[in-house]
Design a protein around this motif. Structure first.
Motif, short mmCIF file in Angstrom:
data_model
loop_
_atom_site.label_atom_id
_atom_site.label_comp_id
_atom_site.label_asym_id
_atom_site.label_seq_id
_atom_site.Cartn_x
_atom_site.Cartn_y
_atom_site.Cartn_z
N ARG A 1 0.84 -1.21 0.00
CA ARG A 1 0.00 0.00 0.00
C ARG A 1 0.88 1.26 0.00
O ARG A 1 0.61 2.21 -0.74
CB ARG A 1 -0.89 0.03 1.25
CG ARG A 1 -2.29 -0.53 1.06
CD ARG A 1 -3.07 -0.30 2.35
NE ARG A 1 -4.42 -0.77 2.26
CZ ARG A 1 -5.48 0.01 2.02
NH1 ARG A 1 -5.30 1.30 1.84
NH2 ARG A 1 -6.69 -0.50 1.98
N ASP B 1 -5.19 -7.70 -0.26
CA ASP B 1 -6.46 -8.40 -0.15
C ASP B 1 -7.50 -7.70 -1.02
O ASP B 1 -7.20 -6.70 -1.70
CB ASP B 1 -6.92 -8.49 1.31
CG ASP B 1 -7.10 -7.12 1.98
OD1 ASP B 1 -7.31 -6.12 1.26
OD2 ASP B 1 -7.05 -7.06 3.22
N VAL B 2 -8.71 -8.20 -1.02
CA VAL B 2 -9.74 -7.68 -1.93
C VAL B 2 -10.01 -6.20 -1.66
O VAL B 2 -10.12 -5.39 -2.59
CB VAL B 2 -11.04 -8.50 -1.80
CG1 VAL B 2 -12.16 -7.85 -2.61
CG2 VAL B 2 -10.82 -9.93 -2.29
N ASN B 3 -10.13 -5.82 -0.39
CA ASN B 3 -10.39 -4.42 -0.07
C ASN B 3 -9.25 -3.52 -0.54
O ASN B 3 -9.48 -2.43 -1.07
CB ASN B 3 -10.58 -4.25 1.44
CG ASN B 3 -11.91 -4.80 1.92
OD1 ASN B 3 -12.86 -4.91 1.15
ND2 ASN B 3 -11.98 -5.17 3.19
N ALA B 4 -8.02 -3.99 -0.36
CA ALA B 4 -6.86 -3.20 -0.78
C ALA B 4 -6.77 -3.14 -2.31
O ALA B 4 -6.34 -2.13 -2.87
CB ALA B 4 -5.58 -3.77 -0.19
N GLN B 5 -7.16 -4.21 -2.98
CA GLN B 5 -7.18 -4.18 -4.45
C GLN B 5 -8.16 -3.11 -4.95
O GLN B 5 -7.85 -2.36 -5.89
CB GLN B 5 -7.59 -5.55 -5.00
CG GLN B 5 -6.52 -6.61 -4.86
CD GLN B 5 -6.98 -7.96 -5.37
OE1 GLN B 5 -8.10 -8.11 -5.84
NE2 GLN B 5 -6.11 -8.95 -5.27
N ASN B 6 -9.32 -3.04 -4.32
CA ASN B 6 -10.31 -2.03 -4.71
C ASN B 6 -9.81 -0.63 -4.39
O ASN B 6 -10.05 0.32 -5.15
CB ASN B 6 -11.64 -2.30 -4.02
CG ASN B 6 -12.32 -3.56 -4.54
OD1 ASN B 6 -12.14 -3.94 -5.70
ND2 ASN B 6 -13.08 -4.23 -3.70
N TRP B 7 -9.11 -0.49 -3.26
CA TRP B 7 -8.48 0.80 -2.92
C TRP B 7 -7.49 1.20 -4.01
O TRP B 7 -7.48 2.36 -4.46
CB TRP B 7 -7.77 0.67 -1.57
CG TRP B 7 -6.73 1.73 -1.31
CD1 TRP B 7 -6.94 2.96 -0.78
CD2 TRP B 7 -5.32 1.63 -1.59
NE1 TRP B 7 -5.74 3.65 -0.71
CE2 TRP B 7 -4.74 2.85 -1.21
CE3 TRP B 7 -4.51 0.64 -2.12
CZ2 TRP B 7 -3.38 3.11 -1.34
CZ3 TRP B 7 -3.15 0.88 -2.26
CH2 TRP B 7 -2.60 2.11 -1.86
N ASP C 1 -9.28 2.33 -7.26
CA ASP C 1 -9.84 3.68 -7.14
C ASP C 1 -8.73 4.74 -7.24
O ASP C 1 -8.90 5.77 -7.91
CB ASP C 1 -10.58 3.83 -5.81
CG ASP C 1 -11.88 3.04 -5.76
OD1 ASP C 1 -12.38 2.68 -6.85
OD2 ASP C 1 -12.37 2.78 -4.64
#
Length: 205
Positions: free
Chosen positions: A138, A162-168, A171
């Motif tokens: 990150r 992880d999935v949340n960080a991939q979406n971060w 964006d």
């Protein structure tokens, strides 16, 4: 506008050829570079970022109507890659502050807003060496994407996310990758789908 013009680039390590006769012009927009393991994705990325020189062929870096010399390329390029390390003893906040001393932030961002966008505010006093692999990734991506450079180069950007960080990441890339030349080397469909154009390294064997 920034362009990278490659003409008949080839790279070998000893007697082992990695790729041959790579001819392509990168200009403003986003490019996904895909290929099997060992096909030369990371090697090409290193050449495009100035980390390596090609075995043969020519590469030109052009900003507007002026050629950028290799020793000045760092002013125009930000890179996040597994082989690009951060200072392990600096904290998250110190890493952001250090980066700002030699590269300004994109648009009207500052150290505080960069920290907030990283999603690492709760770990701001933690040294890099004590971050998890996902948190280190990150931070690398934040420093790369939010620097005020003409070119963004990312090698396997969603590794350890992880999935949340991939979406971060998606964006952040969509917001701050605009109006720049962006290169992503990856075999992950998630990464490649963020790009406007794709290249296959197998085409240059």
């Amino acid at each position: 506008m920034f362009q990278i013009d490659c003409h008949n680039l080839s790279k070998s390590f000893g007697l082992t050829p990695i790729f041959r006769n790579f001819t392509y012009k990168f200009d403003q927009g986003s490019y996904g570079i895909a290929g099997a393991n060992g096909s030369g994705k990371s090697t090409l990325i290193k050449i495009l970022s100035g980390f390596l020189t090609p075995t043969s062929g020519n590469i030109s870096f052009i900003h507007g109507d002026k050629t950028v010399e290799i020793e000045d390329l760092y002013r125009h390029v930000s890179i996040a890659a597994p082989y690009v390390e951060m200072y392990p003893d600096l904290t998250v906040s110190e890493s952001i502050s250090y980066q700002s001393k030699f590269k300004s932030w994109y648009a009207d961002l500052n150290n505080k807003s960069v920290l907030e966008l990283s999603g690492l505010a709760l770990a701001k006093e933690r040294p890099v060496k004590f971050l998890s692999s996902g948190m280190r990734q990150r931070l690398k991506l934040t420093l790369c994407l939010l620097s005020n450079t003409n070119v963004i180069i990312l090698d396997e950007p969603t590794t350890n996310l992880d999935v949340n960080a991939q979406n971060w990441f998606a964006d952040l890339f969509k917001t701050y990758g605009k109006n720049r030349l962006s290169l992503i080397a990856s075999n992950e469909i998630f990464d490649l789908d963020l790009c406007e154009k794709r290249l296959l390294m197998q085409d240059f064997k």
